[in-house]
Scaffold this motif. Structure first.
Motif, PDB file in Angstrom:
ATOM      1  N   THR A  44      26.124  91.965 -19.823  1.00 49.30           N
ATOM      2  CA  THR A  44      27.167  92.196 -18.811  1.00 49.30           C
ATOM      3  C   THR A  44      27.977  90.908 -18.663  1.00 49.30           C
ATOM      4  O   THR A  44      28.011  90.315 -17.615  1.00 49.30           O
ATOM      5  N   GLN A  45      28.608  90.526 -19.735  1.00 51.77           N
ATOM      6  CA  GLN A  45      29.199  89.204 -19.947  1.00 51.77           C
ATOM      7  C   GLN A  45      28.073  88.224 -20.229  1.00 51.77           C
ATOM      8  O   GLN A  45      28.155  87.443 -21.151  1.00 51.77           O
TER       9      GLN A  45
ATOM     10  N   ALA B 274      34.272  90.679 -21.724  1.00 52.43           N
ATOM     11  CA  ALA B 274      34.350  90.297 -20.307  1.00 52.43           C
ATOM     12  C   ALA B 274      33.273  90.869 -19.404  1.00 52.43           C
ATOM     13  O   ALA B 274      32.753  90.171 -18.534  1.00 52.43           O
ATOM     14  N   VAL B 275      32.938  92.146 -19.538  1.00 50.08           N
ATOM     15  CA  VAL B 275      31.853  92.689 -18.716  1.00 50.08           C
ATOM     16  C   VAL B 275      30.807  93.383 -19.587  1.00 50.08           C
ATOM     17  O   VAL B 275      30.037  94.206 -19.107  1.00 50.08           O
ATOM     18  N   GLY B 276      30.828  93.039 -20.868  1.00 48.30           N
ATOM     19  CA  GLY B 276      29.819  93.597 -21.760  1.00 48.30           C
ATOM     20  C   GLY B 276      30.154  94.971 -22.288  1.00 48.30           C
ATOM     21  O   GLY B 276      29.302  95.651 -22.867  1.00 48.30           O
ATOM     22  N   SER B 277      31.428  95.370 -22.146  1.00 53.88           N
ATOM     23  CA  SER B 277      31.808  96.737 -22.529  1.00 53.88           C
ATOM     24  C   SER B 277      32.333  96.846 -23.962  1.00 53.88           C
ATOM     25  O   SER B 277      32.630  97.939 -24.428  1.00 53.88           O
ATOM     26  N   PHE B 278      32.450  95.738 -24.659  1.00 54.68           N
ATOM     27  CA  PHE B 278      33.017  95.723 -26.011  1.00 54.68           C
ATOM     28  C   PHE B 278      34.444  96.270 -26.026  1.00 54.68           C
ATOM     29  O   PHE B 278      34.890  96.784 -27.050  1.00 54.68           O
ATOM     30  N   ALA B 279      35.136  96.182 -24.892  1.00 53.44           N
ATOM     31  CA  ALA B 279      36.492  96.736 -24.845  1.00 53.44           C
ATOM     32  C   ALA B 279      37.397  96.057 -25.865  1.00 53.44           C
ATOM     33  O   ALA B 279      38.192  96.711 -26.532  1.00 53.44           O
ATOM     34  N   ASN B 280      37.245  94.741 -25.999  1.00 55.49           N
ATOM     35  CA  ASN B 280      38.163  94.001 -26.863  1.00 55.49           C
ATOM     36  C   ASN B 280      37.520  93.474 -28.140  1.00 55.49           C
ATOM     37  O   ASN B 280      38.108  92.682 -28.855  1.00 55.49           O
ATOM     38  N   ILE B 281      36.297  93.890 -28.388  1.00 56.28           N
ATOM     39  CA  ILE B 281      35.622  93.404 -29.595  1.00 56.28           C
ATOM     40  C   ILE B 281      34.641  94.468 -30.039  1.00 56.28           C
ATOM     41  O   ILE B 281      33.979  95.099 -29.212  1.00 56.28           O
ATOM     42  N   ASP B 282      34.587  94.659 -31.349  1.00 55.99           N
ATOM     43  CA  ASP B 282      33.740  95.739 -31.836  1.00 55.99           C
ATOM     44  C   ASP B 282      32.266  95.307 -31.864  1.00 55.99           C
ATOM     45  O   ASP B 282      31.951  94.169 -32.203  1.00 55.99           O
ATOM     46  N   PRO B 283      31.370  96.209 -31.524  1.00 53.39           N
ATOM     47  CA  PRO B 283      29.931  95.887 -31.560  1.00 53.39           C
ATOM     48  C   PRO B 283      29.445  95.390 -32.921  1.00 53.39           C
ATOM     49  O   PRO B 283      28.455  94.671 -33.000  1.00 53.39           O
TER      50      PRO B 283
END
Lengths: 378, 378, 378, 378
Positions: free
Chosen positions: D156-157, D128-137
């Motif tokens: 950033t998304q 969502a904002v490029g933070s990989f919060a919900n998906i692994d790099p």
């Protein structure tokens, strides 16, 4: 059509293909068609007709937008909101004034669009280099009148492209006004501001479980479209300097920007009209945002009142500033009016209700009617 | 001035520095100066005055250019030259018609410049967010009248920038017309064409031992300047979408393009006027260039005449083409008229002098006066 | 200098004036100076040297900016702030990540600037039409080496202008990145957001009695400057299509954009570096802004957790939405976590501390280090 | 497809419509598709893939053009023609050198296109904002590798738009080179010059009875197309400054310029290749044009030779100029060599054949091979 295509594949010239096919139907008399003319006499005059018609559509678009802006302006004439310079709270204004400003700007856009229409409303039927060697000027005058166009005073096979440059530059300026209003909406819809929102239907649930996630995608879209319309002005200006009596470098440009610029602006104006028509406006939130600064927007007025009561500017300034900083540091929890009332140095200066009067927002809106009268004539 | 600079170094605000210094001279009454105003009321109105004055200079420039073009047009009204489409010889026109075309184009430029002047001839004195909270609208009306400006119906601290975008876009379109005429001169001065030359004084020797090396550097220079003026229209359009009631992003742009665009166009128009005023025009060379194609420019007219005499288009076409190709292959040494006269198939078709008549250039110039009347009204 | 000016007034050619004056000092041997060369050999090579030196300054500017951005990035690596898409709160990110993004973008800018430098780092000494008729190619090679330039493989009196177009287009792209970061600061400084502010000294009092009136004027200024630098790319591209071996239309353009584009970008980068260096950053305010939505930014994560516990998506969605709407309607006074805890339907689903865990912001920042490692290599 | 459209009409989101339809086919496992991703992860990566593929096509176009230019360069390596500065005859060059210059320019274009390709060959799957919060790099790294893309170090998304600005600016610069070569052909095809012509088939009859009326319409068309491609660079640069983590204003721009800029340049390069491949080149006419100035192009060389024989520059200059003016006034009927031979003041200065030697064109072409070696490496 198929037959014309067939001929064009052979002769590689669209107008000749059309004429050849015409002759196949009309017979010998077809030789009077196009006599003494060049293809440009047809194409340039037709292009101008297309641009005139596009202008008429765009003017109608602007009329529709103006009607909506006028309605929203009157509807929110007195909806007080904070005016912002540099993105920072300045002094109060009203949402109606914002609409009135947009109205005045698009009213100018309409005048410009009319002027742009007039620029290109010309007809040329003057032959190979514009000398009327093979066709009488009366033909041109006759056709121009029938088509509601002016004659092109001097053409050189082609109609001069400064006319079209002005036309497309005008579209670019109007698109920039679209961008301005779209940007205003985008700003006002930010989470922290939220004074307006692009319409969403009652059933519509925004972004599901995130009810705040209603994005101003229409006005963002308009911002991008404005960039496009603006960019088309450039090749249109480069088209002016054709070589000698004409070259055909302008043609590929116009085949692209002719439809692209006019359709994009038409779409943008229609979308903007729809956005403004259905825009959700939140006066309570406007008021709440303004109040978040605890009355600081009135500090200058207090300062002025103190000097009018004979206090030196330095002293008045120090007094107001002292209280203003307290408000600021409280993040709006303290209100300037309360602090001033409690300030011993001010105890005897103001009569009953006088200080409260300085915080009366009517002070800021007393000339709204004057401005509305200027803009809307009523 | 030095004192103002000194104050500005401290307060970092040009208008405040000026006012502070004013107060040092005027005393307490200085508080009535600038009362209820914002810096933008001063700066925006002044910027518009500057643009109006620049417009007046540019209109005067255009008048000077138009006078020269009109003179050169009449001087060479009948100087026959070949019209060129795609850089290729088409049909005859006159150098005067080229000048008349340029005149008509710059006459349109003048109308546009006047409209652009009107766009920016406004005055705003409306206070912090344009609400007139601290200043009465009558002040604005009074000042506007004194300055010969219209009131800005609704301002928001700043005068809306769509006005300025239109102004600079107009300069861009006019610069494009400068480029067109400059390009025409550059083409006509090429070694192989050499129908005109930028002026060189009798004593002046061009490039020394290479007398042909007289370069059209002034018109090349104008071509580049046109690119610059055009480019300034873009940031002017981007300036329109200021945030809310105003931000100051437009300021750095205007500090650059304000002087750069107007001065560059002023210089360009003055230079173009000088070039056109002193332009060396070579009608003999125009005629020689036209004749190099051995009368081929008349082939269509012969073709038309044959069909009018009842010959089928196919036969007429073949007959003309056969002779035209001979002329072409001779590189202009054979003349179409001579070949046609010698063609047995044409022997009985034309009366005495009739064929020669088809090569009469007066055919192409018979409507020059009409066009001149349209353009110059006389 | 005065003497050179005097000569130039006569001969109207700057390079000849210089050479003539040189000869006045040097005597007969002066004839070996400039032998076989054209003015363009001097001027074009010198222009490229100027652009190379400007590029070196701009690269140094970028290095300074990168150093500041890296420092601020690490300083605020973990300063949590709300990420915004469409201006609307989306999910948490950190201010350090914003800085890291800017760092990566300006690092690309640096690579582009190096490439642009290489584009123009050429030397041409090839004579009148680039044929080396009057000067040996070894001279060019020798000079190029001494100047640290590459030879221009094939020049035509002038160095081809596609090189310069690429150079100025690159400046335009870099300026656009300046605009992006400047716009970010402007947004974050708005009254309602106020997560950062351009620096003001402790003594400095903002706008006197209005302590909130600290305007982001430096970044607004940068926004305007970006428009200017971008606009210069256009005439630079139009300069490419010189006629034949060369014309001089590019010269007037380059005399303007050469200094204007490079100096403006240099100034802009230096100003941006200063702004970022001294930027006041308010992590508490970032947190407060995020919290204003009462935990709604975590609603999606709760939804996901519910489905992972086996609840159907529809049911989970309804449950979350019900509570989210309450939060939204309370304008952030209620917190989603509290409401969920109190929701009977959730009573048995989560263990102790489990629900709280879903609101742990560490979830959103767990990969910040990974991204930093990608960007900064450490 | 119809079903997806149906769903989109309802949900008004293209990616969601696709995913919903996917789920209708795949069943419950469909929830693993798109998990933790945003639409932008898909769309931005796909847009980059499209631009990379477009770049590959454009590089192939450039390869084809380069092959043709190399062939024509070698074919006409020694076809002597006059070099022109300012449109005025300067000194001899060869048509092969013109082709070599174009080759070198388009070889640079190819390098730039490769760099532009690399700019956009990135993949972002960061949520969502490029933070990989919900998906692994690792997912991003895996996909990037499979797609032959680099990972976007910090997104950033959205993928940052400076990359795309550089891409489209590069297309604009390449289009400007297209314009340069197109303009050269247009100039060389003018009636008075006619050193080359766009191809016409043997059967093709030009403009019927006017065999000279073969218009350079393809290169004129390319001139217009270049204006278009150039103009698209502007909105691409304006797209860079998205708000915060992203807004969607870039999208409407890219939906237009993505296809329009790449397809137009692809078409233009293919057309230019075809024009150059089949270009009719007339070395005899080149020679004739050069000779029209009666040897004046050699005047500087004679001047140089005289000074080398010890004559003062002033005297030599006067002597050459006297004869040069006679040639000039004869309009090329007298030849400088003949006049010099007949000049009594020159009688004893030159040995047999020495004067003739000064008119040897080999003097001007002696370094052609060197230049070819630089450009073609052979």
């Amino acid at each position: 059509m198929a037959r014309i295509d067939e001929i064009e594949a052979e002769v590689k010239h669209d107008v000749i293909a059309f004429l050849t096919n015409l002759a196949e139907h009309v017979g010998p008399e077809a030789r009077f068609v196009h006599q003494g003319m060049t293809s440009s006499d047809v194409l340039d005059t037709c292009f101008n007709i297309q641009l005139v018609r596009a202008a008429d559509l765009l003017i109608a678009d602007l009329d529709a937008l103006l009607a909506v802006l006028e309605r929203r302006a009157h509807e929110h004439r007195d909806s007080i909101t904070i005016g912002r310079s540099h993105g920072i709270h300045a002094e109060p204004t009203t949402f109606g004034l914002k609409m009135a400003q947009a109205y005045a700007e698009f009213d100018r856009a309409k005048s410009r669009m009319r002027a742009a229409r007039e620029e290109v409303a010309t007809c040329a039927i003057s032959g190979a280099v514009g000398s009327f060697a093979n066709i009488d000027p009366h033909v041109e005058a006759h056709v121009a009148e029938k088509l509601g166009l002016a004659i092109e005073p001097v053409s050189t096979q082609v109609i001069p492209r400064d006319r079209h440059a002005m036309y497309f530059a005008t579209l670019g300026v109007i698109a920039s006004s679209v961008e301005r209003l779209a940007t205003e909406i985008r700003h006002l819809q930010r989470t922290e501001v939220l004074e307006v929102e692009e319409y969403f239907s009652p059933g519509q649930k925004g972004s599901s479980a995130m009810p705040h996630k209603r994005n101003p995608v229409l006005t963002e879209n308009l911002t991008g479209l404005a960039r496009m319309v603006r960019s088309y002005a450039f090749p249109a200006m480069e088209n002016v300097a054709l070589w000698h009596e004409r070259d055909i470098s302008h043609s590929s440009v116009e085949r692209m920007i002719g439809p692209d610029a006019t359709i994009t602006l038409d779409f943008a104006l229609a979308r903007l009209t729809s956005v403004m028509d259905k825009l959700l406006v939140y006066p309570d939130r406007m008021r709440a945002n303004m109040d978040r600064l605890g009355g600081l927007v009135n500090s200058q007025r207090v300062l002025l009142a103190l000097t009018q009561k004979g206090m030196s500017r330095e002293k008045a300034y120090g007094l107001v500033q002292r209280n203003a900083m307290k408000v600021w540091e409280s993040d709006g929890r303290d209100h300037l009016l309360d602090l001033l009332k409690a300030d011993p140095e001010l105890a005897d200066l103001f009569g009953a209700g006088e200080l409260e009067g300085l915080f009366d927002l009517g002070y800021h809106t007393k000339h709204v009617e004057t401005i509305f009268h200027r803009v809307f004539g009523r």
